[in-house]
Design a protein around this motif. Structure first.
Motif, mmCIF file in Angstrom:
data_model
loop_
_atom_site.group_PDB
_atom_site.id
_atom_site.type_symbol
_atom_site.label_atom_id
_atom_site.label_comp_id
_atom_site.label_asym_id
_atom_site.label_seq_id
_atom_site.Cartn_x
_atom_site.Cartn_y
_atom_site.Cartn_z
ATOM 1 N N VAL A 60 0.084 3.325 -1.031
ATOM 2 C CA VAL A 60 0.658 3.365 0.314
ATOM 3 C C VAL A 60 -0.260 2.655 1.302
ATOM 4 O O VAL A 60 0.192 1.893 2.165
ATOM 5 C CB VAL A 60 0.898 4.826 0.745
ATOM 6 C CG1 VAL A 60 1.324 4.894 2.204
ATOM 7 C CG2 VAL A 60 1.938 5.479 -0.145
ATOM 8 N N ALA B 120 -0.221 -1.231 1.930
ATOM 9 C CA ALA B 120 0.915 -1.879 2.585
ATOM 10 C C ALA B 120 0.502 -2.869 3.678
ATOM 11 O O ALA B 120 1.047 -3.975 3.739
ATOM 12 C CB ALA B 120 1.872 -0.825 3.139
ATOM 13 N N VAL C 283 6.463 2.356 -0.967
ATOM 14 C CA VAL C 283 5.990 1.728 0.278
ATOM 15 C C VAL C 283 5.367 0.367 -0.024
ATOM 16 O O VAL C 283 5.613 -0.617 0.683
ATOM 17 C CB VAL C 283 4.965 2.642 0.989
ATOM 18 C CG1 VAL C 283 4.346 1.926 2.186
ATOM 19 C CG2 VAL C 283 5.632 3.936 1.437
#
Length: 515
Positions: free
Chosen positions: A260, A263, A282
């Motif tokens: 995550v 990203a 994500v």
């Protein structure tokens, strides 16, 4: 089994969210599965341990803090943690010796650090376990509870070697002019050992850690960025800074990631590449490309395929622009010289639809020539018309126009219909030879394999057949208002049309079209 090992395995089973069964079935992250498997091989049933010491609270793993901790127990409570070895060691003020926690002396700490380095030099990912008894009224953990006064239990050395194909892929990437940089949360010694085994770095290469990055400003980072191939113990924020530095220096950056927190870096890269198997949703949403097999070698294969596709696009565009410009020059020059119209509208329509169509599709599937990855990377500012493209167009198109007008003018004594038939057939024949020469911008078609693209020869054969039907049959003669041609006329047309291939080969050998 010693009590020290028992506590270490307990840390591995309890501060862990994976599921490992004796039958070999498992679920969770690869690192957690490996740790839980070591517990299983140590003679403990992971699920039984979890039942005996039920979890009360959890501090989940994060790439920033590099550890996971849980609160377990019933009558007596204990905090268990595992994570990056040097990180865990920094939280510990005690160590297990002969089954008892004793104060950690500088000598103890030095021995543990030496063990971490020794395992890291063997390209092992090093994890550590620690624990601490908690008051019975403790209901939850916070980072203050576990980042001080912990008892060091021991180390795990986890084998995580590069895939065999990854080493070859790194070498291929370097041949292609791609600089491979390793950015990892692993210990510096481990990262360097893995990078050496994968061919990413060389002996004596510098490894920059997250702590060093924190002390650098942007100018300092920009100064070292072109020479550093390994960054260790970095956070997602560091990853983003490294990316931004590379982009400031004008590099085209492809960044891989799966978490995550990756990203922002994936989004900021020129090409964000997420892992399809281990990557989070994500990360996949933020990326431009999803690597379905999580294999670095696939990225290099994609680069090779991309270069071939771009080269094929350039071949098709070169063929179409050159042949169409040749038609335009033929018409304009013929009118300027006071000649009758060399080609009619229906002839041009036939050339563009039938002859071009039969040749452009096979050119679009031309196999890569030689080792595509050894070609020098194309500058980002260079489009399809870059390199020697336009120079070649403006040489070949006049050759086609001159050859067509030469035969047209010579055959006018036999009448306009006869001369126009000759011009029509000549322009079409020029395109057959132009399709062959379009297969390579700088190399001889004989060196890249004259018959390697069999689909192109099938397309040319189809075009020849259709042109003979158009010229030699009554139906075609009626549609185009032309007449049949003799064999000697076809041989003459073929000889003149072949000049575009001959001239192109001479100029290629002279290096006129090299970038």
């Amino acid at each position: 089994m010693t009590e020290e090992l028992e506590y270490l395995l307990r840390c591995g089973a309890l501060a862990n969210n994976s599921t490992v069964e004796k039958q070999g079935e498992s679920a969770g992250s690869p690192t957690e599965i490996a740790v839980a498997s070591s517990v299983l091989h140590g003679g403990f049933d992971v699920e039984e341990l979890r039942k005996a010491f039920p979890r009360k609270h959890e501090i989940p793993f994060s790439s920033e803090h590099k550890y996971m901790a849980t609160l377990n127990g019933t009558d007596g409570l204990c905090a268990y943690m595992n994570g990056a070895a040097d990180r865990i060691l920094g939280f510990c003020s005690k160590i297990m010796v002969k089954g008892e926690p004793v104060p950690m002396t500088p000598e103890h700490r030095k021995r543990v650090e030496e063990a971490i380095d020794l395992l890291g030099e063997q390209a092992l990912r090093v994890l550590a376990g620690a624990f601490r008894e908690m008051p019975v009224n403790t209901e939850s953990l916070d980072r203050k509870n576990v980042e001080d006064d912990m008892v060091f239990a021991g180390l795990w050395g986890m084998v995580d070697p590069p895939r065999p194909e990854a080493t070859k892929a790194v070498a291929a990437a370097r041949e292609a002019g791609i600089r491979v940089v390793m950015i990892t949360g692993d210990h510096a010694v481990t990262a360097n050992a893995i990078a050496l085994s994968a061919g990413i770095s060389s002996e004596g290469g510098r490894v920059v850690t997250g702590e060093e990055l924190d002390r650098m400003d942007d100018d300092s980072l920009d100064a070292i960025s072109p020479t550093v191939t390994v960054y260790a113990r970095v956070s997602p924020q560091h990853k983003l800074r490294i990316l931004q530095s590379m982009k400031r220096l004008g590099e085209i950056v492809a960044m891989t990631g799966d978490g995550v927190n990756d990203a922002p870096a994936l989004k900021g890269a020129d090409i964000g590449i997420s892992m399809g198997r281990s990557g989070t949703e994500v990360a996949r949403e933020a990326s431009d490309m999803i690597l379905t097999d999580d294999n670095f070698a696939t990225i290099v294969q994609a680069v090779e395929e991309g270069r071939t596709i771009f080269a094929n696009l350039r071949r098709v565009v070169f063929f179409l622009i050159t042949t169409n410009l040749g038609e335009i020059l033929t018409l304009v020059a013929g009118l300027a010289l006071g000649m009758p119209l060399p080609l009619t509208a229906v002839m041009i329509l036939w050339i563009n639809l039938v002859t071009d169509g039969a040749c452009t599709i096979p050119l679009g599937i031309e196999p890569g020539h030689g080792n595509v990855l050894r070609e020098r990377p194309r500058p980002p500012s260079e489009g399809i018309l870059g390199g020697g493209f336009l120079k070649r167009v403006f040489i070949m198109a006049p050759v086609m126009a001159a050859g067509t007008l030469f035969l047209f003018n010579r055959e006018l004594k036999g009448g306009e219909v006869h001369a126009r038939t000759i011009a029509f057939a000549t322009m079409v024949a020029f395109q057959w030879f132009q399709a062959v020469s379009s297969r390579s911008l700088t190399s001889s078609v004989f060196s890249v394999g004259l018959f390697r693209n069999r689909w192109l020869w099938a397309g040319i054969l189809a075009s020849v057949t259709l042109q003979l039907l158009a010229t030699q049959t009554a139906l075609g003669q009626g549609i185009f208002n032309i007449e049949a041609l003799s064999l000697i006329k076809w041989l003459t047309i073929t000889a003149v049309a072949s000049s575009v291939l001959i001239i192109d080969e001479i100029l290629k050998r002279a290096g006129l079209f090299r970038k």
